[in-house]
Each structure stands twice: as C-alpha cells, then as structure tokens.
Design an enzyme around this catalytic site. Structure first.
Site, PDB file in Angstrom:
ATOM      1  N   LYS A   1       9.300   9.426  -5.077  1.00 52.06           N
ATOM      2  CA  LYS A   1       8.937   9.157  -6.578  1.00 52.06           C
ATOM      3  C   LYS A   1       9.811  10.328  -6.928  1.00 52.06           C
ATOM      4  O   LYS A   1      10.659  10.313  -8.060  1.00 52.06           O
ATOM      5  CB  LYS A   1       7.747   9.165  -6.636  1.00 52.06           C
TER       6      LYS A   1
ATOM      7  N   GLU B   1      -0.133   2.002   2.815  1.00 50.86           N
ATOM      8  CA  GLU B   1      -0.331   3.328   2.220  1.00 50.86           C
ATOM      9  C   GLU B   1      -1.408   3.884   2.510  1.00 50.86           C
ATOM     10  O   GLU B   1      -1.458   4.988   2.554  1.00 50.86           O
ATOM     11  CB  GLU B   1      -0.303   2.956   0.654  1.00 50.86           C
TER      12      GLU B   1
ATOM     13  N   HIS C   1       6.792 -22.358  11.385  1.00 47.66           N
ATOM     14  CA  HIS C   1       8.233 -22.884  11.502  1.00 47.66           C
ATOM     15  C   HIS C   1       9.190 -21.905  11.633  1.00 47.66           C
ATOM     16  O   HIS C   1      10.473 -22.190  11.712  1.00 47.66           O
ATOM     17  CB  HIS C   1       8.459 -24.142  10.870  1.00 47.66           C
TER      18      HIS C   1
HETATM   19  O1  LIG Z   1      -0.151   3.279 -11.396  1.00 46.49           O
HETATM   20  P1  LIG Z   1       0.972   4.299 -11.207  1.00 46.49           P
HETATM   21  O2  LIG Z   1       0.741   5.398 -11.227  1.00 46.49           O
HETATM   22  O3  LIG Z   1       2.183   3.892 -12.043  1.00 46.49           O
HETATM   23  O4  LIG Z   1       1.724   3.963  -9.575  1.00 46.49           O
HETATM   24  C1  LIG Z   1       2.050   2.896  -9.121  1.00 46.49           C
HETATM   25  C2  LIG Z   1       2.215   3.061  -7.603  1.00 46.49           C
HETATM   26  O5  LIG Z   1       3.225   4.061  -7.552  1.00 46.49           O
HETATM   27  C3  LIG Z   1       3.138   4.975  -6.184  1.00 46.49           C
HETATM   28  O6  LIG Z   1       4.305   4.353  -5.655  1.00 46.49           O
HETATM   29  C4  LIG Z   1       2.076   4.993  -5.566  1.00 46.49           C
HETATM   30  O7  LIG Z   1       2.354   5.020  -4.124  1.00 46.49           O
HETATM   31  C5  LIG Z   1       1.290   3.533  -5.406  1.00 46.49           C
HETATM   32  O8  LIG Z   1       0.134   3.700  -4.730  1.00 46.49           O
HETATM   33  C6  LIG Z   1       0.799   3.208  -6.832  1.00 46.49           C
HETATM   34  O9  LIG Z   1       0.382   2.024  -7.052  1.00 46.49           O
END
Ligand SMILES: O=P(O)(O)OC[C@H]1O[C@H](O)[C@H](O)[C@@H](O)[C@@H]1O
Length: 431
Positions: A404, A272, A293
């Site tokens: 997302k 990331e 292995h």
């Molecule tokens: O802590 P949050 O806001 O729920 O995010 C949780 C995760 O969500 C996303 O996918 C980001 O790319 C991550 O970097 C992050 O750790």
C-alpha cells in the site's frame, strides 16, 4: 454449523492426523481457547471481533438506511471492507429486487462499464474504509461522485459512509454532511462482516440482520475448550494440523452458488491472518460442482499438499428434473437438482478419500440468515484458533501494508522507501 473431520484422520488420508495426535492437539486447543476467551472479554484488538454478534445494533443500521429505497447498491471498498458485504448479500439476498454491485478494484475498464450501466439516480452508494485512507477506495469514490454529478444526480443524497473515528474519509463525510456509521473498535476489516461494514447493503436488501446476528451469537455460545465439542475449533485445529503435516493449501469448495463469494472472503481471512513468519496455509477457491469438473483432477492426483474443505447447506430448495424417455438419461428423470448436487458433493469426498487425500465436511442447516451468520462467525473463530496454534499475530497484515505504501509513494502521496524498491526492480525482458 456441523464439521465432519473423519476424512482428515490418518486412517483415511495422507497427510492425516492420528487419534493420539488429535488428543494432544485438543490440549493445545484448551489453552488457545482460554487465551481467546480472555482477549474477547477484555476487548483486545482482533479478539473483540468475536463480540460483534452481541454488540452490533441491527436497528441502528436499519435506521441509517431507512431513507434509501434504491434499485441498486454500490459498495465502494476493498478487502475486508467489501468481501463481507458481498458474501452476505450473495448468500441471502438472491430474491431481492435490489442489485448489489461492488467496486473493489480500480480497473478503469470495469469501473467505466459499471458506471455506464448503473441507474445512478436510483443507486445508493456505501463507501467503506476502516482506515479511511485506502487509495483504491478513495479514488473510486471520487470517480463515482463525479459520475453522479455529471449525470445530474445529487450524490450526497445517495451516499452513506462507514469508516473509523478519524481519517480523510471521516473528514469528507463531515464536510459533506453525509450519514456516517462507525467501524467497530478493535475489529480488523476481514473480521468485520457482522458489523456495519458488512451489513449496510444487506439491510437495504431486507436481509434479516437480527437472524444473522443470532447465528453469530449461537457460534459464540458454542465456543468451548475442546475441538471435540466445538465445530469452529474442530475446523481451525484440523486445518492447522494438516498444514503441519504437509497440506499447505486449503481449497475451499462450497457446493452452493450463494457461497461462491464466501470462498473469496475465506481466502482473505485465512491468508492475511495466518500468512506470517514463513508459514500459513494457502487458500484456494473452488465451487462445487463446477470445479469438480476442472480442479478436482489436481486435488485428487496432484501433490499431497492439499486439504479440501467441502461446504454445503443440508436443505436446498426443490428443483425437480423432468422425466425423460431418452434411455441413458432415465436415471435423472424424477430426481431433483439438489439431490444431484448432493450426490456430486458426496462423490467428491469419496473420491478424495479413495485416493487418501484429506477433506473436511462443513455443513450449515440451510441458506438462511441464521445459518450464514453462524458460518461466518465460526470460520472467523476457526481462524483465530488457528492463529493461536501457529503462534502468529493473527490480526495484523504488515506485508499488505508494505505494498500500500509503495503504491502511494509512486503516485506522489508521500515519501515512502517502499516506492524506491519498485523503481529499483530488476529487469530481464524478453519480447
Ligand atoms: O478498510 P480499509 O482501511 O480501506 O482497508 C481495506 C483493506 O486494506 C488492506 O489491504 C488490508 O490489508 C485489508 O485487511 C483491508 O481489509
């Protein structure tokens, strides 16, 4: 932390780095260090992560969990809001009578099974989301809450939340009067292991948080402007330089079961942070000696596109191998499992070197809180250094945010154009 880059030199490996190139790179490391030191001093977004060992208040976390005496802990979070906590307890709380589980996925089969198996009336739930909006985490929390309610368990008594200043999770914590800890300002999730985000379950499992943070502080004190003096920067600079020379894959291969999740944590950190602008080094996860292995065949004889990072503690607990009079096994008798594992570790390095494949050796003193705190801090610093050398925005993850939004749009959680792209998928089905 100790880093040996000998097997990454051009005299030993192809791709490899020659000494002159390393000296040139060291000048860039000096500049990058100045930038990092400035960002850290000014608490700039992301760079502020390097202040965590100094700023995290272990006593505050211990106080927040003092009322909990669980048989099991359930972390509900994803990505940077779960992997640090899992890594730390796996590495350090192996002997704890408390079990740590994580819901960092929304596979209903897994969630249902786990909730069926957990002693819900003896489980503490730690819900973690920096943004407070992540669909997987919030959905899982609603499911856990419901399961507890159905089992007659007062979920509010058993839940602690860690989240940002505002957002739906913060609102929920306030509405239900749940104990709520803050995600530190300016720290992206994947850099937050040494904060409330990563330390709450560890505190419930009696991990020595002060020692863990002391390890991080030792890493911070060791950041200097030269890769020849600073193990964290040596690792970040060499991984970057090898990528520039064709090692586009970094196989993280700890030789310690307690560090298996560390490779997973590393994968998020590296991918990331550095996967930007068409570049970045792809993290691969392996475990020594198990994957020696299986995957080692590819690492040694496949494309010359890999750096293998081997990690080990320099001290291990004893586990003697009993003597045997079976002729072909006599050489094992009287040895120790740790000696065998170390022999496997060194054999892997030598086998890669014999095939002129680059590897880097990373060692910590032992699997204790201070050494693990140092390892996590140093690898974060290595990543930040590498980000400077690549010239990318280390602390953002726009490509992940895209997905997302698309998922949220599909579930009717808003009008996102990303969701249209999902609906417009090209199909060429074969059945
Ligand atoms: O802590 P949050 O806001 O729920 O995010 C949780 C995760 O969500 C996303 O996918 C980001 O790319 C991550 O970097 C992050 O750790």
């Amino acid at each position: 932390m100790r880093v040996d880059i000998g097997n990454a030199l051009a005299s030993e490996a192809d791709p490899g780095i020659d000494r002159d190139a390393l000296d040139d790179l060291d000048e860039r490391v000096a500049d990058a260090h100045d930038r990092i030191a400035r960002g850290t001093a000014d608490d700039e977004f992301g760079y502020a992560s390097l202040n965590l060992p100094e700023r995290t208040d272990a006593a505050e976390i211990e106080d927040a969990v003092a009322g909990f005496d669980p048989e099991a802990i359930l972390t509900v979070g994803i990505g940077g809001s779960a992997l640090g906590a899992i890594t730390i307890t796996e590495a350090l709380a192996g002997d704890s009578p408390v079990d740590h589980y994580a819901l960092d996925n929304v596979d209903p089969a897994h969630v249902n099974r786990l909730l069926d198996d957990l002693p819900l009336d003896e489980t503490a739930v730690h819900v973690v989301s920096r943004s407070g909006t992540t669909a997987e985490t919030l959905a899982n929390f609603l499911v856990v809450r419901e399961a507890m309610e159905s089992a007659g368990v007062d979920w509010a008594e058993r839940t602690v939340v860690t989240t940002g200043e505002s957002g739906p999770l913060r609102d929920l914590a306030e509405a239900e009067d749940l104990p709520a800890l803050d995600v530190p300002e300016g720290v992206p999730g994947r850099f937050s292991a040494l904060s409330t985000v990563g330390l709450v379950p560890a505190a419930m499992m009696d991990v020595d948080l002060d020692a863990l943070l002391a390890g991080g502080r030792a890493g911070a004190d060791a950041l200097t402007g030269s890769l020849y003096d600073c193990p964290a920067y040596a690792y970040g600079a060499v991984a970057y330089a090898l990528d520039q020379r064709g090692a586009s894959v970094n196989a993280m291969m700890p030789y310690a079961e307690g560090l298996e999740s560390f490779a997973e944590w590393f994968a998020q950190l590296w991918a990331e942070s550095l996967g930007k602008d068409g570049g970045g080094q792809t993290p691969a996860r392996a475990l020594g000696a198990t994957d020696q292995h299986s995957q080692l065949q590819l690492y040694r004889a496949g494309p010359r596109d890999k750096l293998v990072t081997v990690v080990r503690p320099r001290e291990r607990p004893d586990s003697p191998i009993p003597e045997t009079d079976v002729a072909d096994l006599e050489y094992l008798g009287g040895q120790d499992l740790g000696t065998l594992l170390d022999a496997e570790f060194e054999a892997t390095e030598a086998s890669l070197a014999a095939a002129e494949r680059p590897s880097v050796r990373v060692e910590i003193d032992r699997m204790d809180a201070e050494s693990v705190g140092r390892l996590l801090f140093d690898v974060e610093a290595a990543c930040i250094l590498a980000g400077e050398l690549y010239g990318v925005e280390t602390f953002t993850q726009p490509a992940v945010e895209w997905g997302k939004k698309a998922a949220r749009g599909l579930l009717g959680g808003g009008d996102f154009e990303e969701a249209d792209a999902v609906r417009e998928k090209t199909e060429l089905v074969v059945e």
